[in-house]
Design an enzyme around this catalytic site. Structure first.
Site, PDB file in Angstrom:
ATOM      1  N   HIS A  59       0.794  -1.231   0.000  1.00 42.36           N
ATOM      2  CA  HIS A  59       0.000   0.000   0.000  1.00 42.36           C
ATOM      3  C   HIS A  59       0.826   1.280   0.000  1.00 42.36           C
ATOM      4  O   HIS A  59       0.277   2.370  -0.144  1.00 42.36           O
ATOM      5  CB  HIS A  59      -0.941   0.028   1.208  1.00 42.36           C
ATOM      6  CG  HIS A  59      -0.240   0.351   2.489  1.00 42.36           C
ATOM      7  ND1 HIS A  59       0.510  -0.558   3.166  1.00 42.36           N
ATOM      8  CD2 HIS A  59      -0.157   1.507   3.200  1.00 42.36           C
ATOM      9  CE1 HIS A  59       1.025   0.001   4.248  1.00 42.36           C
ATOM     10  NE2 HIS A  59       0.641   1.270   4.294  1.00 42.36           N
TER      11      HIS A  59
HETATM   12  C1  UD1 Z   1      -2.154   5.508   5.759  1.00 46.33           C
HETATM   13  C2  UD1 Z   1      -0.834   6.010   6.357  1.00 46.33           C
HETATM   14  C3  UD1 Z   1       0.217   4.918   6.268  1.00 46.33           C
HETATM   15  C4  UD1 Z   1      -0.286   3.642   6.923  1.00 46.33           C
HETATM   16  C5  UD1 Z   1      -1.617   3.262   6.279  1.00 46.33           C
HETATM   17  C6  UD1 Z   1      -2.195   2.026   6.918  1.00 46.33           C
HETATM   18  C7  UD1 Z   1      -0.419   8.434   6.117  1.00 46.33           C
HETATM   19  C8  UD1 Z   1       0.376   9.443   5.391  1.00 46.33           C
HETATM   20  N1  UD1 Z   1      -0.320   7.177   5.643  1.00 46.33           N
HETATM   21  O1  UD1 Z   1      -1.916   5.257   4.378  1.00 46.33           O
HETATM   22  O2  UD1 Z   1       1.387   5.327   6.952  1.00 46.33           O
HETATM   23  O3  UD1 Z   1       0.673   2.629   6.747  1.00 46.33           O
HETATM   24  O4  UD1 Z   1      -2.555   4.340   6.426  1.00 46.33           O
HETATM   25  O5  UD1 Z   1      -3.253   1.537   6.171  1.00 46.33           O
HETATM   26  O6  UD1 Z   1      -1.085   8.754   7.068  1.00 46.33           O
HETATM   27  N2  UD1 Z   1      -9.234   4.909   1.388  1.00 46.33           N
HETATM   28  C9  UD1 Z   1     -10.481   4.325   1.325  1.00 46.33           C
HETATM   29  N3  UD1 Z   1     -11.081   3.979   2.499  1.00 46.33           N
HETATM   30  C10 UD1 Z   1     -10.498   4.194   3.696  1.00 46.33           C
HETATM   31  C11 UD1 Z   1      -9.242   4.808   3.741  1.00 46.33           C
HETATM   32  C12 UD1 Z   1      -8.618   5.148   2.586  1.00 46.33           C
HETATM   33  O7  UD1 Z   1     -11.024   4.099   0.262  1.00 46.33           O
HETATM   34  O8  UD1 Z   1     -11.108   3.835   4.722  1.00 46.33           O
HETATM   35  C13 UD1 Z   1      -8.555   5.249   0.123  1.00 46.33           C
HETATM   36  C14 UD1 Z   1      -8.800   6.657  -0.334  1.00 46.33           C
HETATM   37  O9  UD1 Z   1      -8.890   6.649  -1.730  1.00 46.33           O
HETATM   38  C15 UD1 Z   1      -7.515   7.398   0.054  1.00 46.33           C
HETATM   39  C16 UD1 Z   1      -6.474   6.293  -0.069  1.00 46.33           C
HETATM   40  O10 UD1 Z   1      -7.163   5.092   0.290  1.00 46.33           O
HETATM   41  O11 UD1 Z   1      -7.250   8.495  -0.744  1.00 46.33           O
HETATM   42  C17 UD1 Z   1      -5.294   6.495   0.841  1.00 46.33           C
HETATM   43  O12 UD1 Z   1      -5.717   6.680   2.204  1.00 46.33           O
HETATM   44  P1  UD1 Z   1      -4.838   7.584   3.197  1.00 46.33           P
HETATM   45  O13 UD1 Z   1      -5.479   7.597   4.538  1.00 46.33           O
HETATM   46  O14 UD1 Z   1      -4.524   8.871   2.567  1.00 46.33           O
HETATM   47  O15 UD1 Z   1      -3.453   6.817   3.301  1.00 46.33           O
HETATM   48  P2  UD1 Z   1      -3.122   5.258   3.324  1.00 46.33           P
HETATM   49  O16 UD1 Z   1      -2.542   4.893   2.016  1.00 46.33           O
HETATM   50  O17 UD1 Z   1      -4.253   4.437   3.860  1.00 46.33           O
END
Ligand code: UD1
Length: 384
Positions: A207
């Site tokens: 991820h």
């Molecule tokens: C975040 C953390 C990362 C951690 C990871 C664990 C930061 C910078 N990154 O990354 O360090 O290892 O969480 O999972 O804080 N999305 C969904 N549903 C959700 C959450 C996210 O669809 O419930 C999608 C969205 O399109 C979003 C993308 O995932 O834009 C990324 O989510 P984000 O919270 O920005 O960062 P992670 O990649 O999950």
């Protein structure tokens, strides 16, 4: 009695916070805990299911911030969490790990003169292109109490000039959750349901933006995972970010990769703890596999979890297929190893030490690091 706001934002935060909250609730004459979710992770499979499975109490406050650019996410959490601090007026906040929620809440609290305890302080990959590294460095700078999981974290903090009295080695709270749930995980039917034999399959997770946001690297890693999948069944629970990027780049997963939806904690634990090997770019899994004695191929060029390399179960392989396959051969040529001795203080008792450290820090006047007179909390006009 001290009032403590505990912050979670993402799936790994919930896993680390569960034993801390449980410990605080056992000491309810000394500590009044609140649980605040920023809403950074919001899908039920990334948040709600973990709240239920890990026995966390109902959220006191959900900021519902959700996704956005990093700046948007951090800015929205800052604004929303500032209101929480002004309304709740805690003595301390506790943040865990290195995600955007960790940094934003630490910053909002610090600006209002509220003490910050950072769990998992001091870890450093020394790779400043990684957003989590910046979150770690800045959160540590904003924290009054630096709660560390290993000796190299202490050394990093001392090298960066932190006062020794602000650093307390408490051990690894992720391992508290793991040990508390191993028994329950044993009864998960997931292996039978998916017709997997213990120690005869691999699990992969992917991820990190560096790995999934670039189509060339993502394609290369998908090909490498498919090759591993030719050697033994390979399960890939798909993170929402990775799912979105695969769609965006029109990459379809070959049949050797068995894609599944994100799993709950108990099923995850059953799956990892019986795997022949794990292939991952996650931070937590490097530690969980170390505690379980499962070989782990880490798809990164560096790690902030150096102890897992010294411990011997973690192989840093980057994204180069030659390095990945060389480590794969090495792991598969040796019989599955029994769990080795866990690193020091990865003993399932870290949450107790965390709460003890916060209480003793809060009670000891000579340990106060900052003067709080004229705190911005009151200047900001919070209701009396
Ligand atoms: C975040 C953390 C990362 C951690 C990871 C664990 C930061 C910078 N990154 O990354 O360090 O290892 O969480 O999972 O804080 N999305 C969904 N549903 C959700 C959450 C996210 O669809 O419930 C999608 C969205 O399109 C979003 C993308 O995932 O834009 C990324 O989510 P984000 O919270 O920005 O960062 P992670 O990649 O999950």
């Amino acid at each position: 009695m001290i009032k403590v706001v505990n912050v979670v934002g993402t799936r790994p935060n919930l896993i680390k916070m569960a034993p801390i909250i449980a410990e605080m609730r056992c000491r309810d004459t000394e500590i009044a805990p609140l649980l605040v979710h920023t809403g950074q992770h919001y899908d039920d499979s990334m948040s709600g299911s973990f709240l239920r499975e890990l026995g966390l109490p109902p959220l006191d406050i959900n900021l519902n911030v959700r996704s956005g650019s990093q700046a948007q996410q951090i800015a929205q959490i800052l604004l929303a969490f500032e209101k929480v601090i002004q309304e709740q007026r805690p003595d301390w906040i506790v943040v865990v790990g290195d995600v955007n929620s960790t940094l934003a809440c630490a910053l909002a609290a610090h600006k209002l003169g509220v003490r910050v305890a950072h769990v998992e302080a001091g870890l450093r990959s020394h790779d400043r292109s990684m957003t989590e590294e910046i979150n770690r460095i800045l959160t540590d700078r904003l924290s009054d109490l630096l709660l560390t999981s290993c000796a190299d974290a202490d050394e990093n903090l001392l090298r960066e000039g932190f006062a020794p009295r602000s650093i307390v080695r408490v051990g690894n709270v992720l391992i508290d959750t793991l040990t508390q749930n191993l028994k329950r995980a044993a009864s998960s039917p997931i292996l039978e349901a998916w017709q997997l034999q213990p120690r005869q399959y691999a699990v992969a997770t992917l991820h990190r933006p560096q790995n999934v946001d670039d189509p060339v690297i993502l394609n290369r890693l998908v090909a490498a995972l498919a090759e591993i999948g030719r050697r033994l069944p390979l399960i890939l629970p798909l993170h929402p970010r990775t799912q979105a990027r695969l769609q965006e780049f029109s990459i379809s997963l070959p049949e050797q990769i068995r894609q599944v939806a994100p799993l709950g904690y108990t099923d995850c634990l059953k799956l990892w703890s019986n795997a022949r090997l794990v292939v991952t770019d996650s931070g937590g899994l490097q530690e969980e596999t170390s505690a379980l004695g499962i070989p782990c191929l880490t798809l990164r060029e560096n790690t902030e979890r150096w102890l897992t390399l010294q411990h011997g179960s973690n192989y840093l392989v980057g994204t180069d297929p030659q390095r990945i396959f060389a480590a794969l051969d090495r792991v598969l040529q040796h019989p599955a190893s029994a769990p080795t001795k866990s690193p020091r203080l990865w003993d399932g008792q870290a949450a107790g030490r965390i709460v003890e450290a916060i209480l003793s820090f809060a009670q000891s006047p000579q340990r106060k690091l900052r003067p709080y007179a004229g705190s911005a909390l009151f200047a900001a006009g919070a209701a009396e």
